[in-house]
Design a protein around this motif. Structure first.
Motif, PDB file in Angstrom:
ATOM      1  N   THR A 459       0.837  -1.196   0.000  1.00 52.62           N
ATOM      2  CA  THR A 459       0.000   0.000   0.000  1.00 52.62           C
ATOM      3  C   THR A 459       0.870   1.243   0.000  1.00 52.62           C
ATOM      4  O   THR A 459       2.033   1.221   0.419  1.00 52.62           O
ATOM      5  CB  THR A 459      -0.885   0.038   1.251  1.00 52.62           C
ATOM      6  OG1 THR A 459      -0.048   0.231   2.400  1.00 52.62           O
ATOM      7  CG2 THR A 459      -1.656  -1.256   1.418  1.00 52.62           C
ATOM      8  N   GLY A 460       0.267   2.327  -0.442  1.00 55.05           N
ATOM      9  CA  GLY A 460       0.943   3.616  -0.357  1.00 55.05           C
ATOM     10  C   GLY A 460       0.610   4.313   0.948  1.00 55.05           C
ATOM     11  O   GLY A 460      -0.083   3.763   1.805  1.00 55.05           O
ATOM     12  N   PRO A 461       1.062   5.540   1.121  1.00 50.68           N
ATOM     13  CA  PRO A 461       0.840   6.255   2.391  1.00 50.68           C
ATOM     14  C   PRO A 461      -0.616   6.617   2.646  1.00 50.68           C
ATOM     15  O   PRO A 461      -0.972   6.978   3.756  1.00 50.68           O
ATOM     16  CB  PRO A 461       1.705   7.505   2.246  1.00 50.68           C
ATOM     17  CG  PRO A 461       1.869   7.682   0.768  1.00 50.68           C
ATOM     18  CD  PRO A 461       1.884   6.316   0.174  1.00 50.68           C
ATOM     19  N   GLY A 462      -1.485   6.492   1.630  1.00 49.42           N
ATOM     20  CA  GLY A 462      -2.879   6.880   1.825  1.00 49.42           C
ATOM     21  C   GLY A 462      -3.741   5.821   2.470  1.00 49.42           C
ATOM     22  O   GLY A 462      -4.884   6.097   2.841  1.00 49.42           O
ATOM     23  N   ALA A 463      -3.254   4.614   2.635  1.00 47.09           N
ATOM     24  CA  ALA A 463      -4.071   3.540   3.207  1.00 47.09           C
ATOM     25  C   ALA A 463      -4.352   3.812   4.678  1.00 47.09           C
ATOM     26  O   ALA A 463      -3.425   4.030   5.467  1.00 47.09           O
ATOM     27  CB  ALA A 463      -3.370   2.203   3.048  1.00 47.09           C
ATOM     28  N   ALA A 464      -5.638   3.805   5.045  1.00 50.26           N
ATOM     29  CA  ALA A 464      -6.020   4.151   6.416  1.00 50.26           C
ATOM     30  C   ALA A 464      -6.719   3.014   7.154  1.00 50.26           C
ATOM     31  O   ALA A 464      -6.660   2.954   8.385  1.00 50.26           O
ATOM     32  CB  ALA A 464      -6.934   5.381   6.403  1.00 50.26           C
ATOM     33  N   ASP A 529      -7.456  -0.157  11.902  1.00 50.69           N
ATOM     34  CA  ASP A 529      -6.905   1.148  11.564  1.00 50.69           C
ATOM     35  C   ASP A 529      -5.407   0.972  11.342  1.00 50.69           C
ATOM     36  O   ASP A 529      -4.703   0.457  12.217  1.00 50.69           O
ATOM     37  CB  ASP A 529      -7.173   2.147  12.682  1.00 50.69           C
ATOM     38  CG  ASP A 529      -8.661   2.365  12.902  1.00 50.69           C
ATOM     39  OD1 ASP A 529      -9.404   2.412  11.905  1.00 50.69           O
ATOM     40  OD2 ASP A 529      -9.079   2.451  14.072  1.00 50.69           O
ATOM     41  N   LEU A 530      -4.932   1.413  10.180  1.00 50.24           N
ATOM     42  CA  LEU A 530      -3.552   1.131   9.803  1.00 50.24           C
ATOM     43  C   LEU A 530      -2.612   2.202  10.307  1.00 50.24           C
ATOM     44  O   LEU A 530      -2.947   3.406  10.315  1.00 50.24           O
ATOM     45  CB  LEU A 530      -3.447   1.019   8.288  1.00 50.24           C
ATOM     46  CG  LEU A 530      -4.350  -0.056   7.662  1.00 50.24           C
ATOM     47  CD1 LEU A 530      -4.168  -0.090   6.157  1.00 50.24           C
ATOM     48  CD2 LEU A 530      -4.073  -1.412   8.275  1.00 50.24           C
ATOM     49  N   PRO A 531      -1.428   1.811  10.715  1.00 46.82           N
ATOM     50  CA  PRO A 531      -0.443   2.802  11.170  1.00 46.82           C
ATOM     51  C   PRO A 531       0.067   3.619   9.984  1.00 46.82           C
ATOM     52  O   PRO A 531       0.182   3.111   8.859  1.00 46.82           O
ATOM     53  CB  PRO A 531       0.677   1.931  11.764  1.00 46.82           C
ATOM     54  CG  PRO A 531       0.557   0.630  11.048  1.00 46.82           C
ATOM     55  CD  PRO A 531      -0.899   0.442  10.781  1.00 46.82           C
ATOM     56  N   PRO A 532       0.356   4.882  10.213  1.00 46.73           N
ATOM     57  CA  PRO A 532       0.891   5.691   9.110  1.00 46.73           C
ATOM     58  C   PRO A 532       2.264   5.175   8.692  1.00 46.73           C
ATOM     59  O   PRO A 532       3.111   4.869   9.529  1.00 46.73           O
ATOM     60  CB  PRO A 532       0.968   7.095   9.709  1.00 46.73           C
ATOM     61  CG  PRO A 532       0.993   6.889  11.193  1.00 46.73           C
ATOM     62  CD  PRO A 532       0.230   5.640  11.464  1.00 46.73           C
ATOM     63  N   ALA A 533       2.429   5.049   7.401  1.00 42.90           N
ATOM     64  CA  ALA A 533       3.708   4.570   6.874  1.00 42.90           C
ATOM     65  C   ALA A 533       3.773   4.907   5.406  1.00 42.90           C
ATOM     66  O   ALA A 533       2.746   5.003   4.729  1.00 42.90           O
ATOM     67  CB  ALA A 533       3.871   3.062   7.081  1.00 42.90           C
ATOM     68  N   ALA A 534       4.972   5.083   4.907  1.00 43.40           N
ATOM     69  CA  ALA A 534       5.141   5.351   3.482  1.00 43.40           C
ATOM     70  C   ALA A 534       4.669   4.166   2.650  1.00 43.40           C
ATOM     71  O   ALA A 534       4.120   4.328   1.563  1.00 43.40           O
ATOM     72  CB  ALA A 534       6.606   5.659   3.181  1.00 43.40           C
TER      73      ALA A 534
END
Length: 590
Positions: A459-464, A529-534
């Motif tokens: 996933t990219g950084p937009g996955a929430a 809920d996904l952690p923020p990551a690149a």
């Protein structure tokens, strides 16, 4: 080693109705006449197909193959000479099969640890209606008879046994209650050598004068003495022997015509042999036992005992199973009230984790219930190689009758055939994807000792957020599903929440990113809920670490959403689904 009867099918796997009955109406599978020509309607068993029972036929056939393997080295000696398998769901018996031999050996040669084979013309093939010494399944009948007296007001579960049977109260047993006998928390030792006593009075004196090993109610210990004491209590308060109570209260009304204590000599030819009973491995010198009770204490008591002594066959035990699953009634006969059945199948041992027990019935015992195990799964085993399992959640039942002490008790080891049969029946109960989710779901399989993984695309950084539908039923703690993410910082669990689809409930948090144990065998919605990551790469990993595994894990409807709820990945889109990577998982329609 030879086998016989491997294709025999007494009830018929494909449409044979026992007793001349016809398929019933009313829109409910399993209607028809009972196995011995019982009453009409949909409240009795019929013999039909796997499809009519709502089961997967390939798994039932696999059950026969799995159990047949134990007729050979298991791992060194055969686990049994032969067996009868019966499995059903609802009111349809979908499998009733015999394998191997009812009597194969004439003696045991202890010097060479071998069996003396009978001449081919003298070996007796197993048949679906072979009668077995069911050993400790007798305890279930004694328990049912006790609860019948509770219904009548002549027996109180919380009352002291000595209030009904004063002699029992000696030597520190005055405080033991009826409920403690039934739950095996009386503190009594496992057994006494009653067979060494010269007469009934001496045998009773051994029981009266024996002191508990533990204070009543402080420890769980499985004990034959509990059910022997219960037998004596029932005979005292009713004025009737246990044999008459069984006939008049259970087997007669239910039409269980091949279930009784002390079978007549005419039954011997259709009865499975048990053991070449001789000292030192046995406690009495009796030679090859067939048609008489195997248990030495029951034998010394004339074949009628609260803990052992009943002989039965698979189709009779299926009637008992159906009676209990239907709340105490079978056809026009009612032997227990629904409340009494609930008492029998409700845990009275919550203070003793791992020893869940109803009144006489064991609950949630994975060591022989295998993948059928659950909080409400009930049953019992017998030392001779018998077992009965009821799965109220699936309305299913399983009976395995084997002569596992033929030719000698030391050849039998563990409960692997029971677990194998239960695993197959569990797998035969379809897990269908919920409505609207498509025809198939990802299935982890039931064994994944090296880990089975289902990996989403990066996933990219937009996955929430991740959402999906999840179904799991695993051995608690040892078998677990983990949702984890791989990022530049390494792999770590991802916390999630689950909520059942079929009823309102507060979401259940899974802060360690795992799901294990009992989920009610229903579909849940998983949200994480996904952690923020690149960049993240999510995967489901399923591991097993127990030989008695659970039913496994199913996942479908996987979606990755951005912060606005827009789908970045949707399993329903063929182009997205093709990007999932499965190792050990496969698509399943049930």
């Amino acid at each position: 080693m030879g086998e016989a009867g491997s294709g025999t099918d007494g009830g018929g796997l494909r449409g044979r109705r026992e007793g001349g009955g016809e398929p019933g109406g009313g829109g409910r599978p399993g209607a028809g006449r009972g196995p011995d020509g019982g009453g009409p309607g949909d409240a009795v068993l019929r013999w039909g197909t796997a499809a009519e029972a709502g089961l997967l036929g390939r798994e039932l056939e696999g059950m026969v193959a799995d159990v047949s393997r134990f007729l050979g080295p298991s791992p060194v000696r055969p686990w049994c000479a032969g067996a009868v398998l019966l499995a059903g769901r609802g009111r349809t018996v979908a499998l009733h099969r015999a394998v191997g031999w009812a009597a194969r050996w004439t003696a045991y040669d202890e010097v060479r640890d071998t069996a003396v084979e009978a001449a081919p013309e003298l070996r007796v093939p197993m048949t679906p209606d072979t009668v077995f010494d069911v050993a400790s399944l007798t305890k279930l009948f004694t328990s049912l008879l006790a609860v019948r007296q509770v219904e009548r007001g002549t027996l109180e579960l919380g009352e002291r046994v000595a209030a009904y049977l004063p002699e029992f109260g000696r030597a520190g047993k005055a405080g033991i209650t009826v409920r403690q006998l039934l739950g095996h928390t009386s503190g009594l030792r496992a057994e006494l050598p009653l067979y060494e006593a010269p007469d009934r009075e001496a045998r009773l004196r051994l029981l009266w004068e024996d002191a508990p090993v533990d204070p009543p109610g402080t420890a769980y210990r499985y004990s034959d003495l509990n059910l022997i004491a219960l037998q004596l209590l029932l005979e005292r308060i009713t004025g009737h022997g246990l044999e008459a109570l069984l006939r008049d209260g259970i087997t007669g009304p239910l039409g269980m015509h091949r279930t009784r204590f002390v079978p007549p000599p005419s039954w011997r030819a259709e009865t499975a042999a048990t053991e070449d009973a001789r000292r030192p491995w046995a406690r009495l010198d009796r030679g090859m036992v067939r048609g008489e009770v195997h248990d030495e204490n029951a034998y010394a008591m004339g074949g009628v005992a609260g803990h052992a002594g009943v002989f039965s066959r698979a189709r009779d035990l299926a009637v008992l199973a159906r009676t209990l699953l239907d709340g105490g009634a079978y056809g026009s006969a009612r032997v227990l009230s629904p409340e009494s059945v609930r008492l029998l199948l409700t845990d009275v041992n919550q203070d003793f984790p791992g020893h869940a027990h109803g009144l006489g019935f064991e609950l949630d015992q994975r060591w022989y219930m295998g993948a059928l195990s659950g909080p409400r799964t009930a049953g019992h085993t017998g030392f001779t190689g018998t077992s009965l399992v009821l799965d109220p959640e699936a309305d299913a039942f399983l009976i395995l009758l084997a002569n596992a002490v033929h030719p000698v008790r030391t050849w039998r080891s563990g409960s692997a055939p029971r677990v194998a049969a239960a695993r197959r029946l569990a797998r035969a109960i379809p897990v269908r994807p919920p409505a609207g989710a498509g025809p198939t779901a990802w299935f982890s399989g039931m064994e994944a000792p090296a880990g089975a993984t289902l990996t989403l695309p990066a996933t990219g950084p937009g996955a929430a957020r991740l959402t999906c539908l999840l179904w799991w039923d695993t051995a608690p703690d040892t078998d677990r599903l983990v949702l984890e993410a791989a990022a530049s910082s390494g792999r770590r669990p991802v916390p999630f929440r689950t909520a059942p689809l079929d009823r309102p409930a507060e979401p259940l948090p899974h802060p360690d990113g795992t799901a294990t144990g009992w989920s009610g065998r229903r579909w849940h919605r998983l949200t994480a809920d996904l952690p923020p990551a690149a960049a993240l790469r999510l995967r489901f990993r399923y591991d097993t670490a127990s030989p008695a595994v659970g039913r496994g894990v199913y996942v479908t409807g996987i979606r990755l959403l951005d912060g606005a709820g827009r789908p970045l990945f949707d399993e329903a889109r063929p182009s997205d689904a093709s990007r999932l990577e499965a190792s050990g998982w496969h698509r399943s329609a049930g």
